[in-house]
Scaffold this motif. Sequence first.
Motif, PDB file in Angstrom:
ATOM      1  N   TYR A  44       2.051  -6.397   5.381  1.00  7.99           N
ATOM      2  CA  TYR A  44       1.495  -5.556   5.715  1.00  7.99           C
ATOM      3  C   TYR A  44       2.058  -4.271   5.487  1.00  7.99           C
ATOM      4  CZ  TYR A  44      -1.217  -3.246   9.557  1.00  7.99           C
ATOM      5  OH  TYR A  44      -2.066  -2.259  10.287  1.00  7.99           O
TER       6      TYR A  44
ATOM      7  N   GLY B  43       1.517  -0.355  11.545  1.00  5.44           N
ATOM      8  CA  GLY B  43       0.629   0.666  10.489  1.00  5.44           C
ATOM      9  C   GLY B  43       0.648   2.221  10.562  1.00  5.44           C
TER      10      GLY B  43
ATOM     11  N   THR C 182      -1.352   4.517   1.768  1.00  3.14           N
ATOM     12  CA  THR C 182      -1.550   5.831   2.133  1.00  3.14           C
ATOM     13  C   THR C 182      -1.482   6.940   1.392  1.00  3.14           C
ATOM     14  OG1 THR C 182       0.008   5.078   4.559  1.00  3.14           O
ATOM     15  CG2 THR C 182       0.151   7.762   4.052  1.00  3.14           C
TER      16      THR C 182
ATOM     17  N   THR D  68      -0.134  -0.913   4.140  1.00  2.00           N
ATOM     18  CA  THR D  68      -0.386   0.348   4.049  1.00  2.00           C
ATOM     19  C   THR D  68       0.408   1.250   3.705  1.00  2.00           C
ATOM     20  OG1 THR D  68      -0.567  -0.648   6.684  1.00  2.00           O
ATOM     21  CG2 THR D  68       0.148   1.372   6.423  1.00  2.00           C
TER      22      THR D  68
ATOM     23  N   ALA E  25       2.646   4.252   7.998  1.00  2.00           N
ATOM     24  CA  ALA E  25       1.982   5.399   6.942  1.00  2.00           C
ATOM     25  C   ALA E  25       2.572   6.651   7.217  1.00  2.00           C
ATOM     26  CB  ALA E  25       0.679   5.552   7.535  1.00  2.00           C
TER      27      ALA E  25
ATOM     28  N   LEU F 198      -6.301   3.186   9.058  1.00  2.00           N
ATOM     29  CA  LEU F 198      -6.282   1.531   9.389  1.00  2.00           C
ATOM     30  C   LEU F 198      -7.279   0.782  10.103  1.00  2.00           C
ATOM     31  CD1 LEU F 198      -3.354   3.105  11.942  1.00  2.00           C
ATOM     32  CD2 LEU F 198      -2.472   1.678   9.679  1.00  2.00           C
TER      33      LEU F 198
END
Lengths: 197, 120
Positions: free
Chosen positions: A20, B38, A28, A24, B42, B58
């Motif tokens: 995960y 998250g 990004t 992510t 990020a 997200l």
Amino acid sequence: MSSSRPAVAISDHALEQLKYIRATMERTGSFTAVPGWGGVAMGVSALAAAVVAAQQTDMRMWGMVWMCEVVLALVIGSAFILRKTRQGDRSVFAAPGRQFFLSFSPPVAAGGLLSWVLYQQGAWAVLPGTWLLLYGAGVVTAGAFSVRVVPIMGLCFMLLGGAALACPSSWGNWFLAGGFGVIHIVFGLIIARRYGG
Amino acid sequence: MAKSTAAKLTTLTASAGVAAMKEAQALDRLIHEKVRLGIVSALAASGPLTFNELKALLQTTDGNVSVHARRLEEAGYITCSKSFENRFPRTEYELTADGRAALEKYLDHLEAIVGAMRPK
């Protein structure tokens, strides 16, 4: 054995969390200021321009049609870039926008100047290849700061430009349709679907 | 012979399990939650991000981003700055040094858990 079962579940969960985090972080880094839908709109207008240009018998008029298309594409592209950066609450003058502009402008400005000289000399045959090559070079250099699909799109433009220079000049208009039309639409759809509009 | 190997394997698996569970107990609960993890991941990958960018990344709601970002801010893992751009409010988040260190520690723990259960 009893303590290993929950531990296996914990290990699987840890692996999921690691995946995960990686997903992510990749997502990004994948955000791009290049507007996909803008590319599609520019592609559609280029296809229309190619059809109109193909009907011209005077090469100066043919050139004028494509010049008008350049202005229209600039307006469409700028409007969609503004829209996309505003959606992310970003200023178009923030670092990504500035980097894109600074890398994209020099090859395109060189293309503009070269086109003017070729136009004056009536060297119509090399104009489509020159436009595709230099526009592609601009997209490749600007794409160095963006997602991978952007420089790939630029390379496609450059390859098509090279092919246009090697092929009969009567195909030039259709090379422009393939580049500014089809490539913009195909890559525009990819960017729109994968990288947020 | 086969019996003793199986017994050894069981002991090894059990000790690996204990090691993995110990690591799991040491995990930072604050960033273990999915949305907070998250946000931290990020911000670690991209630098400062706006509220809307985080929400889109997200794929979550305004409320979720706002609640979880506040918890991270209270812990000192992220900073939040509010400003106006063209009369529109703009909220931007940035990871702090503590936040980055917490994410790195969390990653170390996850890797230790996975490593402990990997057959040697």
